[in-house]
Design an enzyme around this catalytic site. Structure first.
Site, mmCIF file in Angstrom:
data_model
loop_
_atom_site.group_PDB
_atom_site.id
_atom_site.type_symbol
_atom_site.label_atom_id
_atom_site.label_comp_id
_atom_site.label_asym_id
_atom_site.label_seq_id
_atom_site.Cartn_x
_atom_site.Cartn_y
_atom_site.Cartn_z
ATOM 1 N N PRO A 11 0.768 -1.234 0.000
ATOM 2 C CA PRO A 11 0.000 0.000 0.000
ATOM 3 C C PRO A 11 0.801 1.287 0.000
ATOM 4 O O PRO A 11 0.960 1.924 1.016
ATOM 5 C CB PRO A 11 -0.832 -0.116 1.273
ATOM 6 C CG PRO A 11 -0.032 -1.009 2.167
ATOM 7 C CD PRO A 11 0.946 -1.746 1.327
ATOM 8 N N GLU A 12 1.298 1.742 -1.139
ATOM 9 C CA GLU A 12 1.668 3.148 -1.274
ATOM 10 C C GLU A 12 0.608 3.759 -2.177
ATOM 11 O O GLU A 12 -0.307 3.061 -2.622
ATOM 12 C CB GLU A 12 3.102 3.299 -1.816
ATOM 13 C CG GLU A 12 4.119 2.822 -0.780
ATOM 14 C CD GLU A 12 5.556 3.255 -1.012
ATOM 15 O OE1 GLU A 12 5.781 4.309 -1.622
ATOM 16 O OE2 GLU A 12 6.451 2.520 -0.568
ATOM 17 N N ARG A 21 10.921 3.355 10.784
ATOM 18 C CA ARG A 21 10.914 2.729 9.454
ATOM 19 C C ARG A 21 12.355 2.536 9.007
ATOM 20 O O ARG A 21 13.274 3.190 9.511
ATOM 21 C CB ARG A 21 10.184 3.613 8.438
ATOM 22 C CG ARG A 21 8.807 4.054 8.881
ATOM 23 C CD ARG A 21 7.904 2.889 9.219
ATOM 24 N NE ARG A 21 7.699 2.003 8.097
ATOM 25 C CZ ARG A 21 6.871 2.266 7.101
ATOM 26 N NH1 ARG A 21 6.158 3.362 7.090
ATOM 27 N NH2 ARG A 21 6.745 1.422 6.116
ATOM 28 N N LYS A 79 -2.948 7.682 0.439
ATOM 29 C CA LYS A 79 -3.201 6.283 0.753
ATOM 30 C C LYS A 79 -4.630 6.054 1.232
ATOM 31 O O LYS A 79 -4.948 4.982 1.750
ATOM 32 C CB LYS A 79 -2.191 5.817 1.808
ATOM 33 C CG LYS A 79 -0.752 5.936 1.316
ATOM 34 C CD LYS A 79 0.268 5.836 2.439
ATOM 35 C CE LYS A 79 1.657 6.204 1.913
ATOM 36 N NZ LYS A 79 2.636 6.343 3.018
ATOM 37 N N ARG A 107 -6.552 17.339 5.694
ATOM 38 C CA ARG A 107 -5.310 17.095 6.443
ATOM 39 C C ARG A 107 -4.250 16.387 5.605
ATOM 40 O O ARG A 107 -3.208 16.002 6.124
ATOM 41 C CB ARG A 107 -5.598 16.317 7.728
ATOM 42 C CG ARG A 107 -6.181 14.951 7.560
ATOM 43 C CD ARG A 107 -6.430 14.321 8.951
ATOM 44 N NE ARG A 107 -7.357 13.217 8.905
ATOM 45 C CZ ARG A 107 -7.005 11.965 8.607
ATOM 46 N NH1 ARG A 107 -5.770 11.692 8.308
ATOM 47 N NH2 ARG A 107 -7.918 11.004 8.603
ATOM 48 N N ASN A 140 7.523 4.244 1.953
ATOM 49 C CA ASN A 140 8.930 3.946 2.198
ATOM 50 C C ASN A 140 9.712 3.606 0.930
ATOM 51 O O ASN A 140 10.900 3.887 0.845
ATOM 52 C CB ASN A 140 9.043 2.793 3.209
ATOM 53 C CG ASN A 140 10.310 2.875 4.028
ATOM 54 O OD1 ASN A 140 10.964 3.916 4.071
ATOM 55 N ND2 ASN A 140 10.666 1.777 4.653
#
Length: 267
Positions: free
Chosen positions: A2-3, A256, A50, A119, A160
């Site tokens: 999930p990016e 991360r 996302k 946001r 990431n």
DNA sequence: TCCTTATGTACAA
DNA sequence: TGTACCTAAGGAC
């Protein structure tokens, strides 16, 4: 996986459901909401970073965030019996879609949806994105560019893998402060993210290696990592850099793993 | 069978 | 900074 590219791809794929949709929550955690949309039409789908939004009727939205573990699986009807981890199953006359393990799966209205958009920073995959909004924050921040690229309030959809890869492709050390990123560098990084992430949506995987550095072009064996695409540094710690041969380094940053080439990427 | 790991985020201290 | 949450795959036993 999930990016942002995954989520935009899911918006397209969910969008193919047609006619009245059957909705259920075999796992039970979404049962009340599923019964409210059961039989309704899926009228539109949308992604921002996302976050995935499935629009039912006029103003009902199922807000989905996969988190680190969430997965979506598509199949043809008849659907097999759902296992007890399926949070949401949607089905039309020809296909079904199972959602498992999301961080968020909630039925919301327009106001709550607007609050989510508010946001989030600009998303390279959205036509309405303004890269200057992101640069304003980056250019005023003493945080590292690595942290800023992962901050969804600054830029939405980068995770990431894209973070590590885009910094490598532009020769930027991940520990450089945001305020030291030049306008020209940001223009190049943003443009690259737009191109890379659109390709990610098309192929449903992340590939970042330029043609001249592919395994075939460099006479080396193809990748062994199983994350799905051909990359320069992500999860390649201690392996030689595809460009200069230096060992790729890794370090923890905000819980991360960060990966970079200490020779190709400049402070 | 247990342990580790993962492309994410939110909240507490 | 640490921890909690959600799932599944792969490797060590």
């Amino acid at each position: 996986m999930p990016e942002g590219h995954t989520i935009h791809r899911l918006a397209l794929d969910y969008g193919r459901l047609a006619g009245p949709v059957r909705a259920s929550s075999p796992q039970g955690k979404f049962s009340d909401s599923a019964s409210l949309i059961d039989g309704a039409h899926l009228t539109r789908t949308e992604a921002h970073g996302k976050h995935l939004f499935l629009g039912f009727r006029d103003s009902d939205w199922v807000h989905i965030h996969l988190g680190l573990f969430g997965k979506v699986g598509f199949g043809a009807v008849p659907a097999p019996p759902a296992t007890d981890t399926v949070r949401l199953r949607l089905a039309d006359a020809t296909s079904y879609v199972d959602l498992r393990g999301p961080t968020t799966c909630a039925l919301i209205g327009e106001a709550e949806k607007a609050a989510v958009h508010a946001r989030l920073g600009p998303d390279p995959l959205r036509a309405d994105a303004d890269p200057a909004v992101a640069y304003r924050r980056i250019s005023r921040s003493r945080s590292t560019v690595a942290a800023l690229l992962m901050d969804q309030k600054v830029i939405a959809g980068v995770g990431n893998v894209y973070r590590a890869e885009v910094l490598f492709r532009h020769g930027i050390d991940p520990y450089r402060a945001g305020k030291d990123i030049t306008p020209a560098e940001w223009d190049a990084v943003w443009g690259d993210l737009v191109a890379l992430m659109h390709e990610g949506v098309r192929n449903n995987r992340i590939d970042t290696v330029r043609p001249e550095h592919t395994p075939e072009a460099m006479g080396r064996p193809p990748r062994v990592d199983d994350h799905g695409g051909e990359v320069y540094v992500y999860r390649r710690a201690t392996l030689p850099c595809h460009v200069c041969g230096t060992e790729i380094r890794t370090a923890g940053l905000a819980a991360r793993n960060l990966f970079w080439c200490p020779r190709c990427q400049k402070r």
